[in-house]
Design a protein around this motif. Structure first.
Motif, PDB file in Angstrom:
ATOM      1  N   PRO A 348      37.674 -24.568  39.000  1.00  0.00           N
ATOM      2  CA  PRO A 348      38.675 -23.484  39.019  1.00  0.00           C
ATOM      3  C   PRO A 348      38.059 -22.097  39.226  1.00  0.00           C
ATOM      4  O   PRO A 348      38.777 -21.137  39.467  1.00  0.00           O
ATOM      5  N   ASP A 349      36.723 -21.976  39.132  1.00  0.00           N
ATOM      6  CA  ASP A 349      36.076 -20.679  39.378  1.00  0.00           C
ATOM      7  C   ASP A 349      34.652 -20.954  39.856  1.00  0.00           C
ATOM      8  O   ASP A 349      34.193 -22.095  39.887  1.00  0.00           O
ATOM      9  N   TRP A 350      33.928 -19.896  40.202  1.00  0.00           N
ATOM     10  CA  TRP A 350      32.595 -20.051  40.787  1.00  0.00           C
ATOM     11  C   TRP A 350      31.535 -20.509  39.784  1.00  0.00           C
ATOM     12  O   TRP A 350      30.377 -20.702  40.141  1.00  0.00           O
ATOM     13  N   GLY A 351      31.922 -20.722  38.535  1.00  0.00           N
ATOM     14  CA  GLY A 351      30.972 -21.242  37.549  1.00  0.00           C
ATOM     15  C   GLY A 351      30.942 -22.766  37.502  1.00  0.00           C
ATOM     16  O   GLY A 351      30.152 -23.353  36.767  1.00  0.00           O
ATOM     17  N   ARG A 373      24.398 -19.468  49.845  1.00  0.00           N
ATOM     18  CA  ARG A 373      24.759 -18.093  50.231  1.00  0.00           C
ATOM     19  C   ARG A 373      26.122 -17.698  49.678  1.00  0.00           C
ATOM     20  O   ARG A 373      26.335 -16.544  49.305  1.00  0.00           O
ATOM     21  N   ALA A 374      27.041 -18.666  49.613  1.00  0.00           N
ATOM     22  CA  ALA A 374      28.364 -18.364  49.039  1.00  0.00           C
ATOM     23  C   ALA A 374      28.222 -17.989  47.565  1.00  0.00           C
ATOM     24  O   ALA A 374      28.852 -17.038  47.086  1.00  0.00           O
ATOM     25  N   ARG A 380      24.648 -13.021  40.978  1.00  0.00           N
ATOM     26  CA  ARG A 380      23.841 -13.820  40.049  1.00  0.00           C
ATOM     27  C   ARG A 380      24.413 -13.827  38.638  1.00  0.00           C
ATOM     28  O   ARG A 380      24.064 -14.676  37.818  1.00  0.00           O
ATOM     29  N   GLN A 381      25.317 -12.870  38.354  1.00  0.00           N
ATOM     30  CA  GLN A 381      25.856 -12.805  36.986  1.00  0.00           C
ATOM     31  C   GLN A 381      26.639 -14.072  36.636  1.00  0.00           C
ATOM     32  O   GLN A 381      26.777 -14.396  35.459  1.00  0.00           O
ATOM     33  N   TRP A 408      16.495 -16.287  46.349  1.00  0.00           N
ATOM     34  CA  TRP A 408      17.571 -16.188  45.340  1.00  0.00           C
ATOM     35  C   TRP A 408      17.738 -17.523  44.612  1.00  0.00           C
ATOM     36  O   TRP A 408      17.858 -17.579  43.388  1.00  0.00           O
ATOM     37  N   TYR A 409      17.747 -18.596  45.386  1.00  0.00           N
ATOM     38  CA  TYR A 409      17.926 -19.960  44.873  1.00  0.00           C
ATOM     39  C   TYR A 409      16.821 -20.281  43.856  1.00  0.00           C
ATOM     40  O   TYR A 409      17.086 -20.763  42.747  1.00  0.00           O
TER      41      TYR A 409
END
Length: 660
Positions: A348-351, A373-374, A380-381, A408-409
């Motif tokens: 339901p969210d990016w977490g 990349r998405a 990063r938070q 980043w990864y």
């Protein structure tokens, strides 16, 4: 800057005056499955012997005595006089070894339902499914089409088909009725296994109605005798009397007794359709012994698998080759415990992904650069709210990963310590071909690095001559490998013409690559993703990487559009980071053109930069550049049925036509 062979010119990005490297930590090297570099020269000295030894990790019902038969190139046979059962290698042998209580699959449904299935339970279900398919007349050599969501029954169906010596053709659940029908007809499938629907982005995506539509096309007559339907979402569907059967009702009649039979190593295991330049799908044929040898070897070595302690998660859909090789066959042949997730990373969210890693203690995580990349775009938070300390190794697949996303990864998901294996391979290669070995390789952000032991790959010019270090060219495989494509289903001439006509005795992958000064391989994308701008061949991947290096850019896709002056011109589609407030859309276009010219050279400066909110992607996360090219050249947009979200294109189109 002349280019007499027409090889791809390379304009490598420089970071801090050169490419930084990340050697394995002493702790990682110490525990790695492979930490001795001599594996490379031993395999190079006698590749056939190397693969024969790796094949001994499998259980053969009849041991092989011949290794490679290359008497009729390009049609290879591996371990041809040996026999084995692929399904038993993934299941029964682990139960027999006392590992029946080990979890094979932690399933996480998109709505939040979960199931953990042990090897004993999975084996029991596959045996029942094999008995059910036998009752429907499926025998060795038949084809079964599978059109399913990401649920355990999809893997169960594949393994049951394989158990009977039949071949499955898994058709990605996003394909249209027409695409589905053409694949059913090409393989002459006897049975279709589908589901009422699946969950995606918080909604039910119906699947059975598409099967009905597909079978009604072309006057209705087809090779399909029965349709088995798994109940997943309980959406209303029609059942055709005599043809359609509910999986959950039929399977109750069958017990878990089924003795697996050995089949020849070259018995067809599956057909997987991939797009061709002609638009007609190509049925890529893979067989049993060589394929299972290479997927299990590479899964064990590249991911440094410790089957008794690791929790592995590959996010790929089973409908693509990555799902076949590194969700089903490789991990299960190795007795791994893995996560299977049905839905999308933002539901339901990016977490969602990070909560799953935290929940199951995922140690090995394998996904696509597009997805990375998405997540990077969201900031990063989000991952920083979760405990990702279990992660010890990361993998990347599907396209070249740009250095910024790589860093980043590693830093955000891998706590700055997890090695990243950036893997190159294809539907046609069946298994990983070029990749770091995490206990040996000094990692370079953005490079797939070196061919794996037992694989002979090279970068050559248009005439097939190896290029010098520092130069770009075409990627070829010089020797047969166990998991290689055995042909295009029903079309041997097309197989020879597509992959072998350019260089004769070398497999041409269709990808551009360059060798750096150390001899490491950097992928430059498809050769048909190469633009010829004023006589210079430029890789779209390199320009995309330059764009994403800009602090304001989250993601980019570049295509070559016809141009009266230069032959082709660079057209870029760019998504800006959500937190970015410095640049207006107009400023961003000017700034990014300048940025690319500064990074690569004036020759690569985009003619147009379109700022968009989304890019057209398949459900496996690949950007469909063909559609963007249609758009950039003002043509009517082609088939969009493979897109995860078909609305994306109308949004982009209205933006472009409105703005220009």
């Amino acid at each position: 800057m002349t280019d007499q062979h027409g090889t791809i010119e390379s304009h490598p990005l420089q970071h801090n005056g050169g490419t930084e490297t990340y050697p394995p930590s002493p702790q990682f090297r110490e525990q790695a499955n492979i930490a001795d570099p001599s594996v490379y020269w031993r395999a190079a000295e006698d590749p056939e012997q190397y693969w024969a030894e790796e094949a001994q990790h499998l259980t053969w019902t009849k041991p092989f005595t011949e290794i490679l038969d290359w008497t009729n190139p390009p049609f290879a046979k591996w371990f041809a006089d040996g026999e084995l059962n692929v399904s038993a290698n993934c299941l029964d042998r682990h139960v027999a070894a006392g590992l029946g209580d080990r979890v094979a699959i932690h399933f996480e449904g998109e709505p939040g339902d979960t199931r953990s299935i042990t090897y004993a339970e999975l084996t029991h279900e596959v045996k029942r499914a094999a008995n059910l398919l036998t009752s429907l007349g499926v025998t060795q050599g038949d084809r079964v089409a599978i059109y399913m969501p990401m649920i355990p029954e999809t893997a169960i169906a594949m393994l049951a088909v394989a158990r009977l010596g039949a071949a499955h053709s898994v058709i990605f659940g996003g394909f249209s009725a027409d695409s589905l029908r053409s694949r059913i007809d090409d393989a002459a499938a006897k049975v279709v296994i589908t589901a009422d629907g699946g969950y995606r982005k918080g909604r039910v995506t119906a699947l059975k109605p598409t099967v009905d539509d597909a079978l009604a096309l072309r006057g209705g007559g087809s090779s399909v005798e029965k349709v088995l339907v798994v109940q997943r979402t309980e959406n209303e569907i029609e059942m055709s009397t005599g043809r359609d059967l509910w999986w959950h009702e039929e399977i109750t009649a069958f017990d878990g007794e089924h003795t697996p039979q050995g089949f020849p190593a070259e018995n067809p295991l599956f057909i997987l359709y991939t797009s061709g330049t002609t638009g007609t799908p190509k049925g890529i044929l893979h067989t049993s012994g060589g394929y299972l040898t290479q997927v299990s070897t590479t899964h064990r070595n590249v991911f440094d698998l410790k089957a008794d302690t690791d929790v592995y998660w590959c996010t790929a859909d089973i409908g693509w080759i990555t799902g076949h090789s590194y969700v089903v066959y490789g991990p299960l042949a190795n007795g791994a415990t893995q996560v299977m997730y049905e839905g999308t990373p933002e539901t339901p969210d990016w977490g969602r992904w990070w909560s799953i890693i935290q929940k199951y203690g995922v140690t090995i995580f394998y996904t696509a650069p597009t997805a990375i990349r998405a997540c990077m775009k969201m900031g990063r938070q989000i991952p920083e709210q979760y405990d990702l300390s279990s992660v010890r190794l990361l993998g990347s697949v599907g396209e070249p990963i740009n250095p910024e996303a790589w860093r980043w990864y590693r830093e955000v998901i891998g706590a700055g310590t997890a090695p990243i294996v950036d893997t190159w391979w294809q539907t046609e290669t069946g298994a990983l071909m070029i990749s770091p070995l995490p206990g040996i390789t000094e990692l370079k952000p953005g490079s797939a690095q070196v061919p794996l032991p037992g694989i002979s790959a090279a970068v050559v010019d248009e005439d097939g001559n190896p290029v010098e270090r520092g130069q770009g060219g075409l990627l070829v495989i010089q020797r047969p490998w166990p998991s290689m494509v055995r042909g295009i289903w029903g079309d041997p001439d097309r197989f020879v013409d597509t992959y072998w006509s350019k260089f004769g005795d070398q497999y041409f992958a269709g990808d551009g690559a360059r060798l750096d000064e150390d001899g490491d391989v950097w992928l430059l994308g498809r050769v048909d993703d190469v633009m010829n701008v004023s006589g210079h061949r430029l890789s779209t991947a390199e320009i995309e990487s330059a764009l994403v290096e800009h602090h304001a850019v989250a993601e980019s896709a570049v295509v070559g559009a016809d141009d009266e002056t230069t032959g082709q011109a660079v057209v870029a589609f760019v998504i800006l980071k959500s937190q970015q407030t410095i640049l207006s859309v107009e400023d961003a276009e000017v700034e990014l053109k300048k940025h690319v010219a500064g990074q690569i050279g004036a020759i690569a400066r985009p003619r147009q930069v379109f700022i968009v909110n989304e890019l057209p992607k398949t459900r496996s996360g690949k950007i469909v550049r063909r559609i963007l090219k249609d758009l950039a050249e003002g043509r009517e947009i082609g088939d969009t049925t493979t897109l995860a979200d078909t609305m994306v294109m109308s949004t982009i189109q209205s933006k472009i036509t409105g703005g220009k």
